[in-house]
Design a protein around this motif. Structure first.
Motif, PDB file in Angstrom:
ATOM      1  N   ASN A   1     -15.530   3.851   2.407  1.00  0.00           N
ATOM      2  CA  ASN A   1     -15.286   2.578   1.723  1.00  0.00           C
ATOM      3  C   ASN A   1     -14.272   2.689   0.591  1.00  0.00           C
ATOM      4  O   ASN A   1     -13.838   1.672   0.050  1.00  0.00           O
ATOM      5  CB  ASN A   1     -16.601   2.004   1.175  1.00  0.00           C
ATOM      6  CG  ASN A   1     -17.217   2.884   0.105  1.00  0.00           C
ATOM      7  OD1 ASN A   1     -17.140   4.113   0.192  1.00  0.00           O
ATOM      8  ND2 ASN A   1     -17.841   2.269  -0.884  1.00  0.00           N
TER       9      ASN A   1
ATOM     10  N   ARG B   1     -11.409   4.753   0.979  1.00  0.00           N
ATOM     11  CA  ARG B   1     -10.122   5.177   1.528  1.00  0.00           C
ATOM     12  C   ARG B   1      -9.156   3.994   1.624  1.00  0.00           C
ATOM     13  O   ARG B   1      -9.577   2.855   1.837  1.00  0.00           O
ATOM     14  CB  ARG B   1     -10.305   5.753   2.932  1.00  0.00           C
ATOM     15  CG  ARG B   1     -11.153   6.995   3.002  1.00  0.00           C
ATOM     16  CD  ARG B   1     -11.353   7.375   4.465  1.00  0.00           C
ATOM     17  NE  ARG B   1     -12.339   8.441   4.612  1.00  0.00           N
ATOM     18  CZ  ARG B   1     -12.858   8.806   5.773  1.00  0.00           C
ATOM     19  NH1 ARG B   1     -12.498   8.178   6.881  1.00  0.00           N
ATOM     20  NH2 ARG B   1     -13.737   9.782   5.823  1.00  0.00           N
ATOM     21  N   PRO B   2      -7.856   4.252   1.506  1.00  0.00           N
ATOM     22  CA  PRO B   2      -6.884   3.181   1.750  1.00  0.00           C
ATOM     23  C   PRO B   2      -7.027   2.646   3.172  1.00  0.00           C
ATOM     24  O   PRO B   2      -7.187   3.414   4.123  1.00  0.00           O
ATOM     25  CB  PRO B   2      -5.532   3.874   1.550  1.00  0.00           C
ATOM     26  CG  PRO B   2      -5.835   5.029   0.651  1.00  0.00           C
ATOM     27  CD  PRO B   2      -7.212   5.492   1.049  1.00  0.00           C
ATOM     28  N   ALA B   3      -6.965   1.329   3.313  1.00  0.00           N
ATOM     29  CA  ALA B   3      -7.144   0.716   4.626  1.00  0.00           C
ATOM     30  C   ALA B   3      -5.893   0.845   5.479  1.00  0.00           C
ATOM     31  O   ALA B   3      -5.954   0.795   6.701  1.00  0.00           O
ATOM     32  CB  ALA B   3      -7.506  -0.750   4.460  1.00  0.00           C
ATOM     33  N   VAL B   4      -4.740   1.001   4.810  1.00  0.00           N
ATOM     34  CA  VAL B   4      -3.463   1.011   5.529  1.00  0.00           C
ATOM     35  C   VAL B   4      -2.832   2.385   5.428  1.00  0.00           C
ATOM     36  O   VAL B   4      -2.677   2.931   4.333  1.00  0.00           O
ATOM     37  CB  VAL B   4      -2.503  -0.052   4.947  1.00  0.00           C
ATOM     38  CG1 VAL B   4      -1.164  -0.005   5.666  1.00  0.00           C
ATOM     39  CG2 VAL B   4      -3.125  -1.428   5.068  1.00  0.00           C
ATOM     40  N   TYR B   5      -2.473   2.948   6.570  1.00  0.00           N
ATOM     41  CA  TYR B   5      -1.691   4.185   6.571  1.00  0.00           C
ATOM     42  C   TYR B   5      -0.222   3.791   6.484  1.00  0.00           C
ATOM     43  O   TYR B   5       0.256   2.995   7.287  1.00  0.00           O
ATOM     44  CB  TYR B   5      -1.946   4.970   7.855  1.00  0.00           C
ATOM     45  CG  TYR B   5      -1.155   6.255   7.943  1.00  0.00           C
ATOM     46  CD1 TYR B   5      -1.667   7.437   7.428  1.00  0.00           C
ATOM     47  CD2 TYR B   5       0.104   6.288   8.525  1.00  0.00           C
ATOM     48  CE1 TYR B   5      -0.949   8.616   7.494  1.00  0.00           C
ATOM     49  CE2 TYR B   5       0.835   7.454   8.596  1.00  0.00           C
ATOM     50  CZ  TYR B   5       0.304   8.622   8.085  1.00  0.00           C
ATOM     51  OH  TYR B   5       1.028   9.782   8.148  1.00  0.00           O
TER      52      TYR B   5
ATOM     53  N   ASN C   1      -5.243   9.632   0.085  1.00  0.00           N
ATOM     54  CA  ASN C   1      -6.600   9.180   0.404  1.00  0.00           C
ATOM     55  C   ASN C   1      -7.413   8.813  -0.839  1.00  0.00           C
ATOM     56  O   ASN C   1      -8.406   8.101  -0.746  1.00  0.00           O
ATOM     57  CB  ASN C   1      -7.336  10.258   1.201  1.00  0.00           C
ATOM     58  CG  ASN C   1      -6.863  10.335   2.636  1.00  0.00           C
ATOM     59  OD1 ASN C   1      -6.866   9.345   3.354  1.00  0.00           O
ATOM     60  ND2 ASN C   1      -6.418  11.515   3.061  1.00  0.00           N
TER      61      ASN C   1
ATOM     62  N   ALA D   1      -7.714  -1.588  -3.557  1.00  0.00           N
ATOM     63  CA  ALA D   1      -8.577  -2.612  -2.958  1.00  0.00           C
ATOM     64  C   ALA D   1      -9.288  -3.421  -4.030  1.00  0.00           C
ATOM     65  O   ALA D   1      -9.516  -4.619  -3.874  1.00  0.00           O
ATOM     66  CB  ALA D   1      -9.588  -1.948  -2.028  1.00  0.00           C
TER      67      ALA D   1
ATOM     68  N   GLN E   1       0.817  -1.203   0.000  1.00  0.00           N
ATOM     69  CA  GLN E   1       0.000   0.000   0.000  1.00  0.00           C
ATOM     70  C   GLN E   1       0.857   1.261   0.000  1.00  0.00           C
ATOM     71  O   GLN E   1       0.341   2.355   0.046  1.00  0.00           O
ATOM     72  CB  GLN E   1      -0.900   0.012   1.251  1.00  0.00           C
ATOM     73  CG  GLN E   1      -1.804  -1.207   1.384  1.00  0.00           C
ATOM     74  CD  GLN E   1      -2.934  -1.203   0.395  1.00  0.00           C
ATOM     75  OE1 GLN E   1      -3.301  -0.165  -0.131  1.00  0.00           O
ATOM     76  NE2 GLN E   1      -3.510  -2.352   0.106  1.00  0.00           N
TER      77      GLN E   1
ATOM     78  N   ASN F   1      -7.202   4.552  -3.833  1.00  0.00           N
ATOM     79  CA  ASN F   1      -8.066   3.452  -4.266  1.00  0.00           C
ATOM     80  C   ASN F   1      -8.899   3.858  -5.472  1.00  0.00           C
ATOM     81  O   ASN F   1      -9.289   3.006  -6.290  1.00  0.00           O
ATOM     82  CB  ASN F   1      -8.983   2.995  -3.125  1.00  0.00           C
ATOM     83  CG  ASN F   1      -8.317   1.976  -2.226  1.00  0.00           C
ATOM     84  OD1 ASN F   1      -7.456   1.217  -2.667  1.00  0.00           O
ATOM     85  ND2 ASN F   1      -8.694   1.958  -0.961  1.00  0.00           N
TER      86      ASN F   1
END
Length: 361
Positions: free
Chosen positions: A287, A289-293, A217, A160, A23, A220
């Motif tokens: 839904n 947004r990237p899940a991982v910072y 942000n 994603a 990511q 995705n």
């Protein structure tokens, strides 16, 4: 048994770390990092006319344009010009660095093969992005398996999910329909060096890390609908643009500044990734947004300046290049992205060396 549990824990920990790394995008280490071509393609798809597109890429709220190529501590205004050859439109984004000097940023190549088949590619200029940096929609004939597909480019973000865009959909984009009406006259922006629309005013650029955090942000969305390639769908276009007496504008002012390394300080600023990240976080649906910072957001790379032909000598304006200001300082950023610091963010671009420069210097 205990050893087995330890190995299972290590396995899952490694998997999580690899996912986090997948990511984490990387920079090009080139000035084009400050003009996100994925974001530009997104607003191109959404625009109804080339005039509206030009306004969108310069819109201070969208924060797509973060370029300061002449080092005057002001974001440059990008204008749009369309050249047409047969059914191919070469829609060029360029910046005026002096009254006689233009530098191309990127070109949107739009080609119509039939009423139901149109393709679009965005080609970054070699001086800003390196050779063969091309962004295009996820056409269905380039379909890759989901989930977990891998790009041929190691530094490309893994979204994603991947969403295909058909040629028929591209043909229906409002801006594509606009440029292919029989009465269309190729758009040439009336703005340029020291001629700007009333809604636009010069403003200071952000550090690259802030800019990268702001756009993270949207990744995705950007990478879910568009991807990078190095294949030209119209090979003849390259010669039209880069060949002898081609359409390309290349500024000795910009190239000289690049070769002296003026742009590199944009990567070493106190305006952080986290500040930009927080500004845009609420603009993107949860839904999407990237899940991982990223734990280590954005490493940078260094590349030599690409060169396609010798630099022209004794061009007007070449003597206007300002020396590097090694005492440059960054403005302080607050949580909403507004800047505080000395200066009003408006320079006259005529070498006021008493005012600290904040970008590319």
């Amino acid at each position: 048994m205990k050893k087995t549990i330890i190995w299972i824990v290590l396995f899952f920990a490694t998997g999580i770390q690899l996912q986090a790394q997948s990511q984490t995008p990387k920079s090009l280490g080139l000035p084009g990092d400050n003009f996100n071509l994925y974001a530009a393609l997104k607003v191109f798809q959404e625009s109804k006319t080339l005039e509206a597109f030009e306004r969108s890429i310069n819109d201070p709220d969208k924060k797509i344009n973060n370029l300061d190529l002449n080092g005057d501590d002001q974001i440059d205004y990008i204008r749009v010009e369309d050249k047409v050859k047969g059914n191919v439109h070469s829609i060029t984004l360029k910046v005026g660095l002096d009254k006689d000097e233009d530098q191309d940023i990127a070109v949107f190549v739009v080609a119509k093969e039939s009423d139901k088949k149109v393709y679009v590619q965005v080609v970054g200029d070699e001086d800003l992005y390196g050779k063969n940096y091309i962004i295009e929609p996820n056409y269905e004939d380039n379909e890759r398996p989901n989930p977990g597909f891998q790009s041929e480019f190691a530094d490309e973000y893994v979204p994603a999910s991947r969403n295909n865009i058909t040629y028929v959909e591209v043909a229906s984009w409002p801006i594509v329909q606009y440029i292919y009406v029989p009465a269309y006259s190729p758009w040439v922006s009336s703005w340029g060096w020291n001629r700007y629309p009333q809604w636009w005013s010069p403003r200071r650029p952000y550090s690259w890390h802030w800019y990268a955090g702001f756009h993270y942000n949207y990744f995705n969305i950007y990478f879910g609908y568009y991807h990078r390639t190095n294949v030209y769908r119209n090979p003849g276009w390259y010669n039209w643009h880069y060949g002898n007496n081609g359409w390309r504008s290349r500024s000795p002012i910009y190239v000289s500044r690049y070769q002296k390394g003026h742009f590199r300080t944009t990567y070493s600023r106190p305006q952080t990734f986290d500040l930009g990240y927080r500004v845009s976080r609420d603009r993107v649906p949860v839904n999407m947004r990237p899940a991982v910072y990223p734990s280590r957001p954005y490493g940078t790379a260094t590349r030599p300046m690409p060169s396609t032909r010798p630099m022209p000598a004794n061009r007007p304006g070449q003597g206007n290049i300002r020396p590097a200001n090694n005492g440059s300082r960054s403005r302080e950023m607050n949580n909403n992205g507004n800047g505080r610091g000395k200066g009003n963010g408006r320079g006259n671009g005529h070498g006021n060396d008493n005012r600290p420069s904040r970008h590319y210097n």
